[in-house]
Motif scaffolding. Structure first.
Motif, PDB file in Angstrom:
ATOM      1  N   THR A 150       0.825  -1.211   0.000  1.00 53.52           N
ATOM      2  CA  THR A 150       0.000   0.000   0.000  1.00 53.52           C
ATOM      3  C   THR A 150       0.857   1.259   0.000  1.00 53.52           C
ATOM      4  OG1 THR A 150      -1.817  -1.106   1.160  1.00 53.52           O
ATOM      5  CG2 THR A 150      -1.751   1.306   1.264  1.00 53.52           C
ATOM      6  N   PHE A 151       1.890   1.265   0.842  1.00 53.58           N
ATOM      7  CA  PHE A 151       2.687   2.483   1.015  1.00 53.58           C
ATOM      8  C   PHE A 151       3.884   2.560   0.069  1.00 53.58           C
ATOM      9  CE2 PHE A 151       0.716   2.266   5.321  1.00 53.58           C
ATOM     10  CZ  PHE A 151       0.020   3.472   5.237  1.00 53.58           C
ATOM     11  N   LYS A 152       4.265   1.449  -0.537  1.00 53.52           N
ATOM     12  CA  LYS A 152       5.435   1.452  -1.424  1.00 53.52           C
ATOM     13  C   LYS A 152       5.312   2.443  -2.575  1.00 53.52           C
ATOM     14  CE  LYS A 152       5.916  -1.895  -4.292  1.00 53.52           C
ATOM     15  NZ  LYS A 152       6.098  -3.232  -4.921  1.00 53.52           N
ATOM     16  N   VAL A 154       3.675   5.250  -2.765  1.00 50.92           N
ATOM     17  CA  VAL A 154       3.291   6.607  -2.382  1.00 50.92           C
ATOM     18  C   VAL A 154       4.435   7.567  -2.682  1.00 50.92           C
ATOM     19  CG1 VAL A 154       2.625   8.124  -0.477  1.00 50.92           C
ATOM     20  CG2 VAL A 154       1.708   5.800  -0.606  1.00 50.92           C
ATOM     21  N   TRP A 159       4.040  12.328   1.159  1.00 49.99           N
ATOM     22  CA  TRP A 159       4.478  12.166   2.549  1.00 49.99           C
ATOM     23  C   TRP A 159       4.886  13.490   3.169  1.00 49.99           C
ATOM     24  CZ3 TRP A 159       3.122   8.222   5.138  1.00 49.99           C
ATOM     25  CH2 TRP A 159       3.152   6.919   4.612  1.00 49.99           C
ATOM     26  N   CYS A 192      10.604   6.643   2.232  1.00 48.72           N
ATOM     27  CA  CYS A 192      10.725   6.172   0.858  1.00 48.72           C
ATOM     28  C   CYS A 192      11.852   5.155   0.690  1.00 48.72           C
ATOM     29  CB  CYS A 192      10.945   7.355  -0.081  1.00 48.72           C
ATOM     30  SG  CYS A 192       9.557   8.516  -0.128  1.00 48.72           S
ATOM     31  N   TRP A 195      11.056   0.505   1.666  1.00 43.81           N
ATOM     32  CA  TRP A 195      10.422  -0.599   0.947  1.00 43.81           C
ATOM     33  C   TRP A 195      11.379  -1.439   0.101  1.00 43.81           C
ATOM     34  CZ3 TRP A 195       6.949  -0.131   4.167  1.00 43.81           C
ATOM     35  CH2 TRP A 195       6.372   1.100   4.487  1.00 43.81           C
TER      36      TRP A 195
END
Length: 319
Positions: A150-152, A154, A159, A192, A195
């Motif tokens: 989900t956050f990879k 973004v 952020w 960032c 991941w």
């Protein structure tokens, strides 16, 4: 040490290939760059070619030297003033005020390196153990993988406002150790950088030779000993692949973060030059772009050198 003629020919051929091909590529690139630059006119003037960029790089070096001379003169004046004060009164209290002159291009490079190092180290401390846990436990992997996926993707620009608000709300101190702009940029880099290292560490751990796992079970190694002696050495290649990707991502993210957070690094240098809008601005921005690329390349080579030093398989081909 003497070489046989055949060995000397092979050595010269290898050196020629190692030097000639990269040099030819660079020369062709510079010629194409100059040719394209000659035909582009912007609102700030002609787009800078290699010659203009070289001139601006020399100007930046000269500015750095002048600023260091001002700094040295500033401290010299204080020392002379304090010496006179102590000569009149040996018990007098003297102070040395810090120099607060303008940060030079090279000062901003050091700031960016410090910021990305901070964010990268924090990310690595979190990502490597998490990746090992995901690789060793299917349950942990199934629990964490949706969050990672989900956050990879973004963007760091998404952020940054959140990190800015959190730092402003939580980092409150009368005598702060770090500037808020620094922490905002560093933690954006951390988010960032996580991941690639997590994913590659997980893959590395799950790819361990089953024979090694069976040996560990037969010897009934404790969990920590198993991780230290079996898991980490076997997963080192993939861990370092993740670290190299994370460092490259962090360095790329940092420039955008510094532009918006106004952390006094290369990103702020580029933004200030763009806002300045002088006829030299494009050339100075291009110097920064090349510096960013060369530093990124150097950081990757540094990580590769560390990997070669640490890895147990000295015969492995690392690139």
């Amino acid at each position: 040490m003497l070489f046989a003629p055949s060995q000397l020919i092979l050595l010269l051929r290898h050196l020629g290939k190692a030097v000639t091909l990269p040099l030819a590529g660079i020369v062709i690139f510079l010629m194409l760059w100059q040719g394209v630059a000659n035909n582009i006119i912007t609102s700030l003037g002609q787009f800078p070619g290699p010659v203009q960029v070289w001139e601006q790089s020399k100007n930046l070096v000269a500015e750095h030297r002048r600023e260091r001379e001002k700094e040295a003169a500033f401290y010299q004046r204080q020392e002379e003033r304090n010496a006179k004060k102590l000569a009149r009164n040996p018990d007098a209290e003297v102070k040395i005020r810090p120099y607060t002159g303008k940060a030079t291009f090279f000062d901003q490079i050091l700031t960016s390196l410090y910021t990305v190092s901070f964010g990268f180290v924090v990310a690595s401390i979190i990502a490597i153990p998490l990746g090992i846990a995901c690789g060793l436990s299917e349950k942990v992997y199934q629990s964490v993988n949706p969050i990672i996926q989900t956050f990879k993707p973004v963007s760091p620009l998404a952020w940054l406002p959140l990190v800015t608000m959190l730092v402003s709300a939580l980092y409150v101190s009368d005598e702060p150790m770090f500037e808020k702009a620094f922490l905002t940029s560093a933690f954006t880099v951390t988010l960032c950088c996580l991941w690639p290292t997590v994913i590659n560490t997980t893959v590395g751990v799950t790819s361990i030779d089953r024979d090694l796992i069976n040996v560990s079970r037969v010897l009934q190694l404790p969990s920590l000993v198993h991780v230290r002696t079996i898991v980490i050495p076997s997963a080192i290649p993939m861990i370092f692949t993740g670290l190299r990707l994370s460092l490259a991502t962090g360095w790329m993210v940092l420039i955008a973060a510094e532009m918006l957070a106004q952390n006094p690094g290369l990103g702020k240098f580029i933004w200030d030059e763009f806002q300045n809008g002088s006829s030299d601005s494009l050339g100075r921005i291009m110097v920064a772009v090349l510096a960013i690329g060369l530093i990124g390349f150097s950081l990757d080579r540094l990580m590769l050198a560390v990997q070669r030093r640490i890895t147990w398989d000295k015969q492995a081909i690392l690139r």
